[in-house]
Motif scaffolding. Structure first.
Motif, PDB file in Angstrom:
ATOM      1  N   GLN A 133      12.128   6.873   3.915  1.00  0.00           N
ATOM      2  CA  GLN A 133      10.819   6.251   3.848  1.00  0.00           C
ATOM      3  C   GLN A 133      10.324   6.070   2.415  1.00  0.00           C
ATOM      4  OE1 GLN A 133       9.145   5.119   6.660  1.00  0.00           O
ATOM      5  NE2 GLN A 133      11.038   5.632   7.669  1.00  0.00           N
ATOM      6  N   SER A 134      11.152   5.520   1.538  1.00  0.00           N
ATOM      7  CA  SER A 134      10.713   5.301   0.158  1.00  0.00           C
ATOM      8  C   SER A 134      10.789   3.828  -0.190  1.00  0.00           C
ATOM      9  CB  SER A 134      11.580   6.106  -0.802  1.00  0.00           C
ATOM     10  OG  SER A 134      12.904   5.637  -0.766  1.00  0.00           O
ATOM     11  N   ILE A 135       9.958   3.443  -1.131  1.00  0.00           N
ATOM     12  CA  ILE A 135       9.975   2.087  -1.646  1.00  0.00           C
ATOM     13  C   ILE A 135      10.538   2.171  -3.066  1.00  0.00           C
ATOM     14  CG2 ILE A 135       8.576   0.094  -2.312  1.00  0.00           C
ATOM     15  CD1 ILE A 135       8.589   0.486   0.668  1.00  0.00           C
ATOM     16  N   LEU A 136      11.564   1.399  -3.326  1.00  0.00           N
ATOM     17  CA  LEU A 136      12.187   1.427  -4.637  1.00  0.00           C
ATOM     18  C   LEU A 136      11.377   0.600  -5.625  1.00  0.00           C
ATOM     19  CD1 LEU A 136      15.875   0.872  -3.501  1.00  0.00           C
ATOM     20  CD2 LEU A 136      14.758   3.022  -4.056  1.00  0.00           C
ATOM     21  N   PRO A 137      11.388   0.972  -6.911  1.00  0.00           N
ATOM     22  CA  PRO A 137      10.663   0.181  -7.912  1.00  0.00           C
ATOM     23  C   PRO A 137      11.340  -1.159  -8.126  1.00  0.00           C
ATOM     24  CG  PRO A 137      11.957   1.897  -8.973  1.00  0.00           C
ATOM     25  CD  PRO A 137      12.072   2.116  -7.479  1.00  0.00           C
ATOM     26  N   PRO A 138      10.594  -2.144  -8.647  1.00  0.00           N
ATOM     27  CA  PRO A 138      11.198  -3.454  -8.881  1.00  0.00           C
ATOM     28  C   PRO A 138      12.300  -3.379  -9.933  1.00  0.00           C
ATOM     29  CG  PRO A 138       8.979  -3.344  -9.792  1.00  0.00           C
ATOM     30  CD  PRO A 138       9.209  -2.071  -9.052  1.00  0.00           C
ATOM     31  N   VAL A 139      13.253  -4.263  -9.806  1.00  0.00           N
ATOM     32  CA  VAL A 139      14.344  -4.345 -10.761  1.00  0.00           C
ATOM     33  C   VAL A 139      13.869  -5.194 -11.933  1.00  0.00           C
ATOM     34  CG1 VAL A 139      16.685  -5.161 -11.142  1.00  0.00           C
ATOM     35  CG2 VAL A 139      16.067  -4.118  -8.951  1.00  0.00           C
ATOM     36  N   LEU A 192       0.836  -1.203   0.000  1.00  0.00           N
ATOM     37  CA  LEU A 192       0.000   0.000   0.000  1.00  0.00           C
ATOM     38  C   LEU A 192       0.871   1.253   0.000  1.00  0.00           C
ATOM     39  CD1 LEU A 192      -2.826  -0.912   2.542  1.00  0.00           C
ATOM     40  CD2 LEU A 192      -3.114  -0.412   0.109  1.00  0.00           C
ATOM     41  N   ALA A 193       1.899   1.247   0.819  1.00  0.00           N
ATOM     42  CA  ALA A 193       2.796   2.401   0.906  1.00  0.00           C
ATOM     43  C   ALA A 193       3.508   2.660  -0.417  1.00  0.00           C
ATOM     44  CB  ALA A 193       3.820   2.189   2.019  1.00  0.00           C
ATOM     45  N   ALA A 194       3.846   1.596  -1.126  1.00  0.00           N
ATOM     46  CA  ALA A 194       4.561   1.737  -2.397  1.00  0.00           C
ATOM     47  C   ALA A 194       3.737   2.498  -3.426  1.00  0.00           C
ATOM     48  CB  ALA A 194       4.936   0.363  -2.936  1.00  0.00           C
TER      49      ALA A 194
END
Length: 73
Positions: free
Chosen positions: A64-70, A17-19
């Motif tokens: 507090q960040s979510i990185l995108p998928p590789v 959800l946070a992403a």
């Protein structure tokens, strides 16, 4: 064992959800809740004599960040 699994599932759900959340304050709250569930899961794992759960995948809690998928070809 059921509680351990439920805690981890809830943490992952909150992290997802946070992403996708654009409101940084709400995103931060979601990540704090996810961290609390992961802490509960780690406590339960210790009580069961199990190793601690793995940290969140692709997550960077610095800022507090979510990185995108590789993406790999």
């Amino acid at each position: 064992m059921k509680l351990l699994t439920e805690y981890l599932e809830r943490a992952i759900q909150l992290e997802k959800l946070a992403a996708s959340e654009s409101d940084s304050a709400f995103k931060s709250q979601l990540l704090e809740q996810a961290a609390a569930y992961r802490k509960l899961a780690a406590k339960r794992a210790r009580e069961y004599g199990l190793p601690p759960p793995s940290p969140p995948e692709r997550a960077s809690f610095v800022g507090q960040s979510i990185l995108p998928p590789v993406v790999r070809d």
